[in-house]
Write a protein that holds these residues in place. Structure first.
Motif, PDB file in Angstrom:
ATOM      1  N   VAL A   1       0.839  -1.204   0.000  1.00 42.88           N
ATOM      2  CA  VAL A   1       0.000   0.000   0.000  1.00 42.88           C
ATOM      3  C   VAL A   1       0.871   1.248   0.000  1.00 42.88           C
ATOM      4  CG1 VAL A   1      -1.701   1.301   1.347  1.00 42.88           C
ATOM      5  CG2 VAL A   1      -1.995  -1.155   0.993  1.00 42.88           C
ATOM      6  N   ARG A   2       1.942   1.255   0.770  1.00 45.00           N
ATOM      7  CA  ARG A   2       2.845   2.415   0.806  1.00 45.00           C
ATOM      8  C   ARG A   2       3.485   2.645  -0.565  1.00 45.00           C
ATOM      9  NH1 ARG A   2       7.178   2.443   5.168  1.00 45.00           N
ATOM     10  NH2 ARG A   2       7.274   4.617   4.533  1.00 45.00           N
ATOM     11  N   GLU A   3       3.896   1.576  -1.227  1.00 43.85           N
ATOM     12  CA  GLU A   3       4.507   1.725  -2.551  1.00 43.85           C
ATOM     13  C   GLU A   3       3.500   2.220  -3.576  1.00 43.85           C
ATOM     14  OE1 GLU A   3       7.244  -1.244  -3.972  1.00 43.85           O
ATOM     15  OE2 GLU A   3       7.793  -1.794  -1.908  1.00 43.85           O
ATOM     16  N   LEU A   4       2.279   1.713  -3.516  1.00 46.37           N
ATOM     17  CA  LEU A   4       1.245   2.181  -4.441  1.00 46.37           C
ATOM     18  C   LEU A   4       0.909   3.647  -4.176  1.00 46.37           C
ATOM     19  CD1 LEU A   4      -1.122  -0.909  -4.488  1.00 46.37           C
ATOM     20  CD2 LEU A   4       0.302  -0.086  -6.377  1.00 46.37           C
ATOM     21  N   ALA A   5       0.851   4.023  -2.913  1.00 47.51           N
ATOM     22  CA  ALA A   5       0.553   5.421  -2.569  1.00 47.51           C
ATOM     23  C   ALA A   5       1.678   6.338  -3.023  1.00 47.51           C
ATOM     24  CB  ALA A   5       0.330   5.555  -1.064  1.00 47.51           C
ATOM     25  N   ALA A   6       2.918   5.913  -2.867  1.00 51.50           N
ATOM     26  CA  ALA A   6       4.067   6.728  -3.266  1.00 51.50           C
ATOM     27  C   ALA A   6       4.104   6.911  -4.776  1.00 51.50           C
ATOM     28  CB  ALA A   6       5.364   6.098  -2.775  1.00 51.50           C
TER      29      ALA A   6
ATOM     30  N   LYS B  66      -0.431  -7.882 -14.398  1.00 51.59           N
ATOM     31  CA  LYS B  66      -1.507  -7.603 -13.447  1.00 51.59           C
ATOM     32  C   LYS B  66      -1.148  -6.291 -12.768  1.00 51.59           C
ATOM     33  CE  LYS B  66      -3.062 -11.045 -10.971  1.00 51.59           C
ATOM     34  NZ  LYS B  66      -3.146 -12.023  -9.858  1.00 51.59           N
ATOM     35  N   MET B  67      -1.973  -5.271 -13.035  1.00 54.76           N
ATOM     36  CA  MET B  67      -1.707  -3.933 -12.505  1.00 54.76           C
ATOM     37  C   MET B  67      -2.509  -3.711 -11.231  1.00 54.76           C
ATOM     38  SD  MET B  67       0.499  -3.010 -14.675  1.00 54.76           S
ATOM     39  CE  MET B  67       0.739  -1.308 -14.208  1.00 54.76           C
ATOM     40  N   ASN B  68      -1.897  -2.967 -10.304  1.00 51.97           N
ATOM     41  CA  ASN B  68      -2.488  -2.719  -8.995  1.00 51.97           C
ATOM     42  C   ASN B  68      -2.583  -1.228  -8.744  1.00 51.97           C
ATOM     43  OD1 ASN B  68      -2.194  -5.609  -7.800  1.00 51.97           O
ATOM     44  ND2 ASN B  68      -0.217  -5.141  -8.731  1.00 51.97           N
ATOM     45  N   GLY B  69      -3.725  -0.813  -8.222  1.00 54.08           N
ATOM     46  CA  GLY B  69      -3.901   0.587  -7.858  1.00 54.08           C
ATOM     47  C   GLY B  69      -4.713   0.692  -6.574  1.00 54.08           C
ATOM     48  N   LEU B  70      -4.405   1.686  -5.772  1.00 57.65           N
ATOM     49  CA  LEU B  70      -5.167   1.920  -4.547  1.00 57.65           C
ATOM     50  C   LEU B  70      -6.580   2.380  -4.885  1.00 57.65           C
ATOM     51  CD1 LEU B  70      -2.782   3.831  -2.101  1.00 57.65           C
ATOM     52  CD2 LEU B  70      -3.637   1.494  -1.913  1.00 57.65           C
ATOM     53  N   ARG B  71      -7.535   1.960  -4.114  1.00 56.15           N
ATOM     54  CA  ARG B  71      -8.915   2.424  -4.282  1.00 56.15           C
ATOM     55  C   ARG B  71      -9.121   3.626  -3.366  1.00 56.15           C
ATOM     56  NH1 ARG B  71     -13.011  -2.626  -4.544  1.00 56.15           N
ATOM     57  NH2 ARG B  71     -14.428  -0.873  -4.876  1.00 56.15           N
ATOM     58  N   ARG B  72      -8.291   4.655  -3.581  1.00 56.90           N
ATOM     59  CA  ARG B  72      -8.279   5.857  -2.738  1.00 56.90           C
ATOM     60  C   ARG B  72      -9.641   6.522  -2.622  1.00 56.90           C
ATOM     61  NH1 ARG B  72      -4.324   8.732  -0.448  1.00 56.90           N
ATOM     62  NH2 ARG B  72      -2.235   8.129  -1.016  1.00 56.90           N
TER      63      ARG B  72
ATOM     64  N   SER C 233      -4.137   8.571   7.290  1.00 56.85           N
ATOM     65  CA  SER C 233      -3.637   8.397   8.659  1.00 56.85           C
ATOM     66  C   SER C 233      -2.752   7.164   8.774  1.00 56.85           C
ATOM     67  CB  SER C 233      -4.800   8.278   9.644  1.00 56.85           C
ATOM     68  OG  SER C 233      -5.514   9.475   9.713  1.00 56.85           O
ATOM     69  N   VAL C 234      -3.181   6.069   8.172  1.00 58.53           N
ATOM     70  CA  VAL C 234      -2.385   4.841   8.219  1.00 58.53           C
ATOM     71  C   VAL C 234      -1.059   5.040   7.496  1.00 58.53           C
ATOM     72  CG1 VAL C 234      -2.282   2.449   7.388  1.00 58.53           C
ATOM     73  CG2 VAL C 234      -4.346   3.284   8.517  1.00 58.53           C
ATOM     74  N   LEU C 235      -1.095   5.676   6.334  1.00 62.58           N
ATOM     75  CA  LEU C 235       0.145   5.915   5.587  1.00 62.58           C
ATOM     76  C   LEU C 235       1.092   6.831   6.355  1.00 62.58           C
ATOM     77  CD1 LEU C 235      -1.356   6.256   2.008  1.00 62.58           C
ATOM     78  CD2 LEU C 235       0.138   4.409   2.837  1.00 62.58           C
TER      79      LEU C 235
END
Length: 119
Positions: free
Chosen positions: A39-44, A85-91, A104-106
């Motif tokens: 999740v941190r890598e996807l957010a970054a 297979k691509m991954n993205g956060l469901r922000r 907050s978690v990030l």
């Protein structure tokens, strides 16, 4: 969760609809250090990353498990683009359902990484 199984021969992956995403499932998904790293890598990155772009210090089958937990909890969306297979956060979904939770978690994870000297 009432997600449809992929059609035979299809490469669509089941995801919960926005209204099906449950707080306890999201918190469970984010509670594991490997999944939190994803999740941190996807957010970054801010966009989509392929599974191979995110290197975890675990076996391939364990990595697959972590991605599945994140997808089935509604934290990420996975789609095939060609063979990747691509991954993205469901922000947007998470932000609408649980305002401030992901940020907050990030922020907490980044602070912990700084404190522990691991990122």
């Amino acid at each position: 969760m009432t997600t449809a199984a992929p059609a035979t021969g299809s490469r669509d992956l089941p995801h919960p609809e926005r209204g099906e995403i449950r707080l306890e499932a999201v918190l469970h998904a984010l509670s594991d250090p490997m999944r939190l790293q994803v999740v941190r890598e996807l957010a970054a990155d801010g966009d989509e990353l392929s599974c191979s772009d995110i290197v975890l210090p675990v076996t391939k089958s364990t990595t697959t498990h972590h991605f599945r937990v994140l997808r089935e909890s509604g934290v990420i969306r996975q789609v095939y683009r060609g063979t990747a297979k691509m991954n993205g956060l469901r922000r947007d979904d998470l932000g609408d359902l649980f305002p401030g939770l992901l940020d907050s978690v990030l922020a907490a994870a980044a602070g912990q990484a700084r404190r522990l000297g691991s990122g």
